[in-house]
Design an enzyme around this catalytic site. Structure first.
Site, PDB file in Angstrom:
ATOM      1  N   CYS A  35      -3.298   1.305   8.217  1.00  0.00           N
ATOM      2  CA  CYS A  35      -2.205   0.712   7.454  1.00  0.00           C
ATOM      3  C   CYS A  35      -2.403  -0.793   7.291  1.00  0.00           C
ATOM      4  O   CYS A  35      -2.578  -1.529   8.253  1.00  0.00           O
ATOM      5  CB  CYS A  35      -0.885   0.990   8.164  1.00  0.00           C
ATOM      6  SG  CYS A  35       0.547   0.439   7.240  1.00  0.00           S
TER       7      CYS A  35
ATOM      8  N   CYS B  33       3.117  -5.469  16.326  1.00  0.00           N
ATOM      9  CA  CYS B  33       2.539  -4.439  17.186  1.00  0.00           C
ATOM     10  C   CYS B  33       1.040  -4.677  17.358  1.00  0.00           C
ATOM     11  O   CYS B  33       0.311  -4.867  16.384  1.00  0.00           O
ATOM     12  CB  CYS B  33       2.811  -3.055  16.611  1.00  0.00           C
ATOM     13  SG  CYS B  33       4.583  -2.680  16.495  1.00  0.00           S
TER      14      CYS B  33
ATOM     15  N   GLU C  71       0.820  -1.204   0.000  1.00  0.00           N
ATOM     16  CA  GLU C  71       0.000   0.000   0.000  1.00  0.00           C
ATOM     17  C   GLU C  71       0.857   1.258   0.000  1.00  0.00           C
ATOM     18  O   GLU C  71       1.968   1.269   0.518  1.00  0.00           O
ATOM     19  CB  GLU C  71      -0.910   0.030   1.235  1.00  0.00           C
ATOM     20  CG  GLU C  71      -1.932  -1.078   1.261  1.00  0.00           C
ATOM     21  CD  GLU C  71      -2.755  -1.068   2.532  1.00  0.00           C
ATOM     22  OE1 GLU C  71      -2.519  -0.190   3.392  1.00  0.00           O
ATOM     23  OE2 GLU C  71      -3.627  -1.934   2.672  1.00  0.00           O
TER      24      GLU C  71
ATOM     25  N   SER D 143       8.140   5.266  16.802  1.00  0.00           N
ATOM     26  CA  SER D 143       6.813   4.781  17.203  1.00  0.00           C
ATOM     27  C   SER D 143       6.890   4.382  18.676  1.00  0.00           C
ATOM     28  O   SER D 143       7.183   3.231  18.998  1.00  0.00           O
ATOM     29  CB  SER D 143       6.403   3.591  16.327  1.00  0.00           C
ATOM     30  OG  SER D 143       6.215   3.990  14.985  1.00  0.00           O
TER      31      SER D 143
END
Length: 403
Positions: free
Chosen positions: A378, A150, A126, A258
């Site tokens: 995402c 995650c 993507e 992150s």
């Protein structure tokens, strides 16, 4: 709900192993090659060494400044050279399989990657374009799937199929410029480029694909081609500590972390990589990041999860942890996806958190949710598209080609 996720992730491996390696097509693309590699390919088709530097400059200009999609377009290159290149190579980029345009102008593309192995399924990644009043940001992927697990991230639920090549990373940016008609020799609204910023925040952990990401970003930032300044390129990592300093030395782009939690116990759940590189080690790597300064602040991304990491105690500890680091904090309202174990924090709580951080002296913008009507979490478009039948996928592909 978060407790269930924590139990699940505690048993999950920290990192996934790639299922495949890249197999180049019989006629590989020249996209993603360095100048030295382009010179070698020219040598392969018989271009004399004394001409190679000039021919490389011509190819570079046509590929990355003008966005040529075939060798025939490269009219300043001799016909013999063009024919020789066309026999052995292509300038193909990934193929657009699906395109979605949000009510807010966000565009999301599902891109199919060519493979040289007939036994392998063609893989997809993507790429997302986010227009804003003062910039246009392109979010780029670095892996098919992701190395990490995650807990709040949709891509983390997918397998890690393989790393992308430098060409496949650069190719995403070229596809976006194709779709937006944003090449340097073409007119754009108001005379400004539409893609001004690149963020390595798509599918994958960039620092687990270091060499390809490095090589791609050096091409993207080259001022004789795509020409996006390194200060407008941000590499986001979940905290692969050994490669953070290396990224500063060898790539020199802006860094984003992150973070998402301020206590190791919680971050072990949300970002299992923390069990390998805990918060203290990660923040020390940030303090040591080459070039970090008030003019080149490190961004700390913090997804706001209701009742999990959004208390004022969390905000206080965040400020304490970041002391001495030139930083800004990007607060991200959680973008829900089917099956996720978390909820977005209430807006009032997000504002309280942001206000505390701001009053402590840190920029703390709240990222405006974008593209929620087009599967913008995402990895979600890829997952949803994989559920479609072959006929439905073909229809999506046809729509993308004719838009």
């Amino acid at each position: 709900m978060a407790t269930t996720a924590g139990l699940r992730d505690a048993a999950a491996p920290l990192e996934k192993i790639p299922l495949e390696t890249y197999v180049p097509p019989a006629k590989p693309s020249l996209i993603g090659l360095s100048r030295a590699e382009l010179a070698a390919r020219l040598g392969d088709i018989g271009v004399p060494e004394r001409q190679q530097k000039m021919r490389v400059q011509q190819l570079w200009h046509w590929l990355y400044f003008r966005g040529a999609r075939s060798f025939d377009e490269m009219t300043s290159v001799s016909k013999d050279t063009r024919n020789g290149l066309a026999e052995r190579f292509t300038v193909d980029r990934p193929e657009v399989v699906a395109e979605q345009i949000s009510n807010d102008g966000t565009r999301k593309w599902l891109l199919r990657l060519p493979s040289g192995d007939d036994l392998q399924k063609a893989h997809e990644v993507e790429c997302v374009y986010i227009p804003e009043t003062d910039r246009g940001t392109l979010c780029v992927s670095s892996q098919v799937g992701c190395t990490l697990n995650c807990a709040f991230c949709h891509t983390g639920t997918q397998r890690l199929v393989r790393n992308l090549t430098a060409g496949e990373i650069v190719g995403q940016i070229m596809v976006a410029r194709d779709r937006l008609n944003d090449w340097a020799d073409r007119e754009t609204p108001h005379g400004n480029r539409l893609i001004t910023n690149i963020v390595m925040m798509g599918m994958g952990e960039p620092l687990y694909n270091f060499e390809a990401v490095r090589d791609a970003l050096l091409i993207v930032s080259d001022n004789e081609g795509i020409g996006i300044s390194r200060r407008r390129i941000t590499l986001s990592t979940s905290g692969v500590v050994p490669n953070i300093k290396r990224a500063g030395e060898e790539i020199g782009v802006m860094l984003a972390i992150s973070l998402h939690a301020v206590r190791d116990e919680l971050r072990n759940e949300l970002v299992p990589l923390n069990r390998k590189y805990p918060i203290a080690e990660l923040l020390q790597a940030c303090r040591d990041y080459p070039g970090a300064s008030n003019a080149r602040r490190i961004t700390f991304e913090y997804v706001m999860l209701k009742g999990v990491n959004d208390s004022l105690d969390d905000a206080r500890l965040l400020v304490k942890l970041l002391k001495g680091i030139p930083a800004k904090i990007n607060l991200i309202p959680f973008n829900p996806w089917p099956g996720s174990a978390y909820e977005c924090s209430d807006w009032e709580q997000i504002e309280k958190f942001s206000e505390y951080v701001f009053n402590a002296g840190y920029s703390s913008p709240v990222r405006t949710p974008r593209g929620r009507d087009i599967l913008a979490a995402c990895g979600q478009l890829k997952s949803e598209t994989e559920k479609l039948s072959a006929r439905e996928r073909q229809a999506l592909r046809a729509m993308a080609m004719t838009d």
